[in-house]
Scaffold this active site. Structure first.
Site, PDB file in Angstrom:
ATOM      1  N   ARG A 309      -0.792 -11.947  89.223  1.00  0.00           N
ATOM      2  CA  ARG A 309       0.388 -12.803  89.239  1.00  0.00           C
ATOM      3  C   ARG A 309       1.527 -12.058  88.546  1.00  0.00           C
ATOM      4  O   ARG A 309       1.306 -11.302  87.590  1.00  0.00           O
ATOM      5  CB  ARG A 309       0.137 -14.136  88.510  1.00  0.00           C
ATOM      6  CG  ARG A 309      -0.700 -15.135  89.295  1.00  0.00           C
ATOM      7  CD  ARG A 309       0.049 -15.652  90.504  1.00  0.00           C
ATOM      8  NE  ARG A 309      -0.643 -16.721  91.205  1.00  0.00           N
ATOM      9  CZ  ARG A 309      -1.463 -16.544  92.228  1.00  0.00           C
ATOM     10  NH1 ARG A 309      -1.726 -15.314  92.646  1.00  0.00           N
ATOM     11  NH2 ARG A 309      -2.032 -17.580  92.828  1.00  0.00           N
ATOM     12  N   GLU A 338       9.177 -15.042  93.137  1.00  0.00           N
ATOM     13  CA  GLU A 338       8.953 -14.453  94.452  1.00  0.00           C
ATOM     14  C   GLU A 338       9.784 -15.186  95.493  1.00  0.00           C
ATOM     15  O   GLU A 338       9.633 -16.404  95.622  1.00  0.00           O
ATOM     16  CB  GLU A 338       7.472 -14.518  94.834  1.00  0.00           C
ATOM     17  CG  GLU A 338       6.599 -13.633  93.987  1.00  0.00           C
ATOM     18  CD  GLU A 338       5.122 -13.761  94.306  1.00  0.00           C
ATOM     19  OE1 GLU A 338       4.331 -12.934  93.805  1.00  0.00           O
ATOM     20  OE2 GLU A 338       4.752 -14.713  95.032  1.00  0.00           O
ATOM     21  N   HIS A 357       3.585 -10.289  98.299  1.00  0.00           N
ATOM     22  CA  HIS A 357       2.405 -11.114  97.981  1.00  0.00           C
ATOM     23  C   HIS A 357       1.524 -11.281  99.223  1.00  0.00           C
ATOM     24  O   HIS A 357       1.319 -12.399  99.719  1.00  0.00           O
ATOM     25  CB  HIS A 357       2.829 -12.478  97.435  1.00  0.00           C
ATOM     26  CG  HIS A 357       1.747 -13.137  96.628  1.00  0.00           C
ATOM     27  ND1 HIS A 357       2.016 -14.040  95.616  1.00  0.00           N
ATOM     28  CD2 HIS A 357       0.384 -13.042  96.666  1.00  0.00           C
ATOM     29  CE1 HIS A 357       0.886 -14.462  95.075  1.00  0.00           C
ATOM     30  NE2 HIS A 357      -0.132 -13.868  95.703  1.00  0.00           N
TER      31      HIS A 357
END
Length: 393
Positions: A309, A338, A357
């Site tokens: 993360r 993000e 991601h």
């Protein structure tokens, strides 16, 4: 008229070989036994009104009840679009659940609120807050697609008597793959090399444009859960020296199987590793786990890789470390937030790779996560052992 009992799904429920209206054969009820189905009072009356004049229409009502009434309802954000679940995942869910989108729920709360027993969370959506939980009196389970649940307030959810599940088995292989991909891409400067090869201004390839080797290098894995262990399995094929730091030491036979050496202190791992890979859950203890001090302990030739993360790293400290060559490079599949703001300094450095991601962004993994989430939801609704329950700490 009162239709009782239950009707099973499938084309056999219809008297005309899968034709719910009866129009194809033009027979309606004739020569066929009525399907056995317990209808809600309003739908039973609707069906009765069609029995004599248009018996086939009653099958439409029955089909709707079978589709909407018998299947448990699950709340999703949307289907398709920017943030909705993928169409093929929606089709998979529909085999077991009646799908209710957030728009449908908000447009008719009174009717929908008591029907919803599950929420399917995809890409951290829909947002699970106290207001939503209070509006769903029959909610039993929140099924997260993915392993990380830092976007869910587990204690609050538990206080409503609602269970939380995740999908750890589906994510381990693809996430380990992206960790290896980032390590190789950064080591061999693949992104830069691609730009050079494609650039209209390139006249020749410089002989002094060099990367570093992964084979026989030292890899330090911080977080040796299922994903971290699969990274170690892959790294062994590159004859890497593997160090790891974890809350709990792995069994001796597990260490020996991948040639991993335990570092009780994270500092020892940081000082020895050529590549440091972060594979931890985001918790209060791991928030900004890697900061200025930790980056300063790393080799100036080392690369930091993050597949956990974004908030596990102090990004301001990382910017400074990369700018001042405290470490060689970084490769991140995750950031905070993000996506990063377009003017963020990390986006303007030439010794970093950032991907959006995509650790679990494969066709197979996405389907496997959905199947694992479905198994979790059905287990909760049927009072069966739950494959992947997440407990508040």
């Amino acid at each position: 008229m009162r239709i009782s009992g239950r009707a099973r799904g499938g084309t056999g429920a219809f008297p005309t070989g899968g034709d719910p209206t009866g129009e194809r054969a033009g027979t309606g009820w004739q020569g066929h036994r009525r399907p056995s189905l317990q209808l809600p009072q309003d739908r039973a009356e609707e069906c009765a009104s069609f029995e004599e004049t248009s018996p086939g229409q009653c099958f439409v009502v029955i089909a709707q009840v079978m589709a909407e009434g018998e299947l448990p309802a699950v709340l999703i954000l949307d289907i398709g679009g920017t943030h909705g679940i993928l169409e093929d995942i929606a089709a998979l869910l529909k085999k077991h659940f009646h799908l209710i989108t957030m728009k449908e729920f908000l447009g008719n709360k009174e009717e929908m609120r008591k029907k919803i027993q599950s929420v399917y969370v995809f890409e951290c959506r829909p947002t699970i807050d106290r207001e939503l939980l209070e509006s769903l009196p029959n909610l039993k389970v929140i099924a997260n697609s993915g392993v990380g649940v830092d976007h869910l307030d587990l204690k609050m959810i538990s206080s409503f008597g609602v269970k939380v599940t995740n999908t750890p088995h589906a994510v381990a292989d693809p996430t380990a793959d992206i960790g290896m991909a980032l390590m190789l891409a950064s080591a061999r400067r693949l992104v830069e090399g691609c730009h050079i090869a494609l650039s209209p201004g390139t006249k020749y390839f410089a002989v002094d444009w060099l990367g570093v080797e992964v084979t026989r290098a030292t890899l330090g894995i911080i977080g040796m859960g299922s994903i971290g262990y699969k990274v170690a399995q892959r790294a062994r094929a590159f004859n890497m020296r593997i160090l790891y730091h974890n809350r709990n030491r792995r069994r001796k036979e597990e260490e020996e199987a991948v040639g991993a050496h335990y570092c009780a202190k994270m500092e020892d791992l940081l000082q020895q590793s050529d590549f440091v890979m972060l594979v931890v859950n985001l918790t209060p203890e791991t928030h900004k786990l890697i900061g200025k001090k930790e980056l300063g302990l790393m080799k100036p030739t080392a690369t930091l890789i993050n597949i956990s993360r974004g908030a596990v790293i102090d990004q301001d400290a990382l910017v400074e470390a990369l700018q001042n060559k405290v470490i060689r490079a970084a490769a991140l599949d995750v950031t905070y937030p993000e996506p990063l703001p377009r003017d963020h300094p990390l986006l303007h450095l030439n010794n970093i790779i950032i991907t959006p991601h995509i650790g679990t962004a494969t066709v197979h993994a996405t389907r496997m996560m959905a199947e694992e989430a479905i198994a979790n939801m059905l287990a909760v609704l049927n009072d069966q052992p739950i494959p992947s329950e997440v407990f508040p700490k």
